[in-house]
Design a protein around this motif. Structure first.
Motif, PDB file in Angstrom:
ATOM      1  N   GLU A 129       2.687   0.987  -0.538  1.00 44.99           N
ATOM      2  CA  GLU A 129       2.915   0.948  -1.843  1.00 44.99           C
ATOM      3  C   GLU A 129       3.411   2.242  -2.318  1.00 44.99           C
ATOM      4  N   LEU A 130       3.243   3.279  -1.767  1.00 44.92           N
ATOM      5  CA  LEU A 130       3.627   4.945  -2.188  1.00 44.92           C
ATOM      6  C   LEU A 130       4.792   4.740  -1.616  1.00 44.92           C
ATOM      7  N   VAL A 131       5.369   4.550  -0.566  1.00 45.06           N
ATOM      8  CA  VAL A 131       6.835   4.458   0.169  1.00 45.06           C
ATOM      9  C   VAL A 131       7.651   3.891  -1.092  1.00 45.06           C
ATOM     10  N   ASP A 132       7.230   2.569  -1.352  1.00 48.00           N
ATOM     11  CA  ASP A 132       8.094   1.801  -2.362  1.00 48.00           C
ATOM     12  C   ASP A 132       8.293   3.020  -3.837  1.00 48.00           C
ATOM     13  N   TYR A 151      -2.168   1.391   5.621  1.00 44.74           N
ATOM     14  CA  TYR A 151      -0.999   1.312   6.006  1.00 44.74           C
ATOM     15  C   TYR A 151      -0.464   0.523   4.756  1.00 44.74           C
ATOM     16  N   GLU A 152      -1.327  -0.565   4.222  1.00 45.91           N
ATOM     17  CA  GLU A 152      -0.878  -1.283   2.815  1.00 45.91           C
ATOM     18  C   GLU A 152      -0.720  -0.163   1.643  1.00 45.91           C
ATOM     19  N   ARG A 153      -1.528   0.638   1.635  1.00 42.18           N
ATOM     20  CA  ARG A 153      -1.617   1.379   0.476  1.00 42.18           C
ATOM     21  C   ARG A 153      -0.178   2.525   0.822  1.00 42.18           C
ATOM     22  N   THR A 174       0.545   2.559  12.223  1.00 38.34           N
ATOM     23  CA  THR A 174       1.491   1.272  12.593  1.00 38.34           C
ATOM     24  C   THR A 174       1.048   1.087  14.225  1.00 38.34           C
ATOM     25  N   ALA A 175       0.116   1.257  14.559  1.00 39.92           N
ATOM     26  CA  ALA A 175      -0.585   0.941  16.027  1.00 39.92           C
ATOM     27  C   ALA A 175       0.695   0.946  16.961  1.00 39.92           C
ATOM     28  N   ALA A 177      -5.826  11.904  -1.213  1.00 36.57           N
ATOM     29  CA  ALA A 177      -5.689  11.616  -2.753  1.00 36.57           C
ATOM     30  C   ALA A 177      -5.077  10.428  -3.157  1.00 36.57           C
ATOM     31  N   THR A 178      -4.444   9.719  -1.956  1.00 36.09           N
ATOM     32  CA  THR A 178      -3.478   8.414  -2.188  1.00 36.09           C
ATOM     33  C   THR A 178      -4.507   7.226  -1.759  1.00 36.09           C
TER      34      THR A 178
END
Length: 303
Positions: A169-172, A164-166, A188-189, A123-124
């Protein structure tokens, strides 16, 4: 809903479960839907905002969540079809997934009645719903605690670096993040999960919980970190285990009166004893879930 409640944003779908032997089964599922189901069964007021077709599968999902005391508005039944996830089980009961999905977020009012807002998984990241979810969670922070479970789905999330960029954004946006070590490894590889968890704390998350399957879980907060072994249990399958864990984390924080924007500072200062309570509750709920087939979290009276 006018009473204080949990607002869960995300996919509800049909899990087409394919075992190693026996008949294929169609079971209501979806990561956020399973979180809502867990909270409803634990006695919490909860609303699920999903995207279902007004078809036999959609009505099956709607009836399923409503039977567990989850509020689902009819506005969520406007998709062209109900999404599916084909879950293929291996010898250990672990599931791998292939998806047929459509995701939009119906219009979602957010006000002071929302105590906690949660999303995660498909969903995110799947558009157009993913961006709509992010905007709604940002609005919800004015009133509510925000919780998030990245729940990596490599088959549909594409390039992990872009995904991971998205995630960040959600972590923030989030106060609490629950994530598996496998999720972190994919996004994060291979960056070690303790390093990632501490980075997320520095970005403003108050509580980061990393689950590690049969190896237990680790909780990180400003006061320190704590390692918890997994409960001994005979695993039938792992479908919905992480989601029921997430739902139980929200339920335990609710019990401790650590939810809601007005309690953000108290959540930031969560103590070792409070973390212990949260993790014991979550481990107990997820242990019941893995002991039976499908995403079937316990009711409060079963604990």
């Amino acid at each position: 809903m006018t009473e204080k409640h949990a607002l869960i944003l995300g996919e509800a779908l049909i899990d087409v479960v394919i075992p190693l032997s026996g008949e294929t089964r169609e079971i209501p599922g979806g990561s956020p839907a399973n979180v809502a189901l867990t909270l409803g069964r634990l006695g919490r007021a909860v609303e699920l905002v999903a995207w279902l077709g007004d078809d036999s599968r959609g009505r099956l999902v709607a009836d399923h969540v409503r039977a567990s005391n989850v509020y689902l508005s009819d506005v969520c039944l406007r998709a062209e079809r109900t999404s599916t996830a084909q879950a293929t089980l291996d010898v250990s009961g672990a599931a791998s997934y292939e998806f047929d999905l459509a995701w939009e977020l119906p219009e979602t009012p957010v006000d002071e009645s929302v105590l906690v807002a949660h999303s995660g998984s498909i969903a995110t990241t799947l558009e157009p719903g993913g961006t709509q979810v992010l905007k709604t969670l940002r609005r919800a922070r004015e009133f509510a605690t925000v919780t998030y479970d990245p729940n990596a789905r490599p088959t549909i999330m594409g390039d992990p670096e872009v995904a991971y960029e998205r995630v960040l954004e959600l972590v923030d946006t989030a106060d609490v993040v629950k994530v598996s070590d496998e999720d972190i490894d994919w996004f994060t590889a291979g960056v070690p999960y303790p390093q990632v968890a501490r980075e997320w704390l520095e970005r403003g998350v108050s509580l980061v919980i990393v689950t590690r399957g049969g190896h237990g879980s680790v909780a990180y907060a400003k006061a320190g970190y704590w390692d918890f072994p997994a409960k001994e249990v005979t695993v039938v399958d792992t479908v919905g285990a992480g989601d029921s864990f997430m739902g139980a984390v929200i339920d335990a924080l609710w019990t401790l009166n650590l939810l809601g924007a007005e309690n953000r500072e108290r959540l930031e200062a969560i103590t070792a004893e409070q973390v212990q309570f949260v993790m014991e509750c979550a481990r107990s709920v997820s242990a019941v879930t893995v002991s039976r087939a499908g995403a079937n979290p316990p009711w409060a009276h079963e604990l």
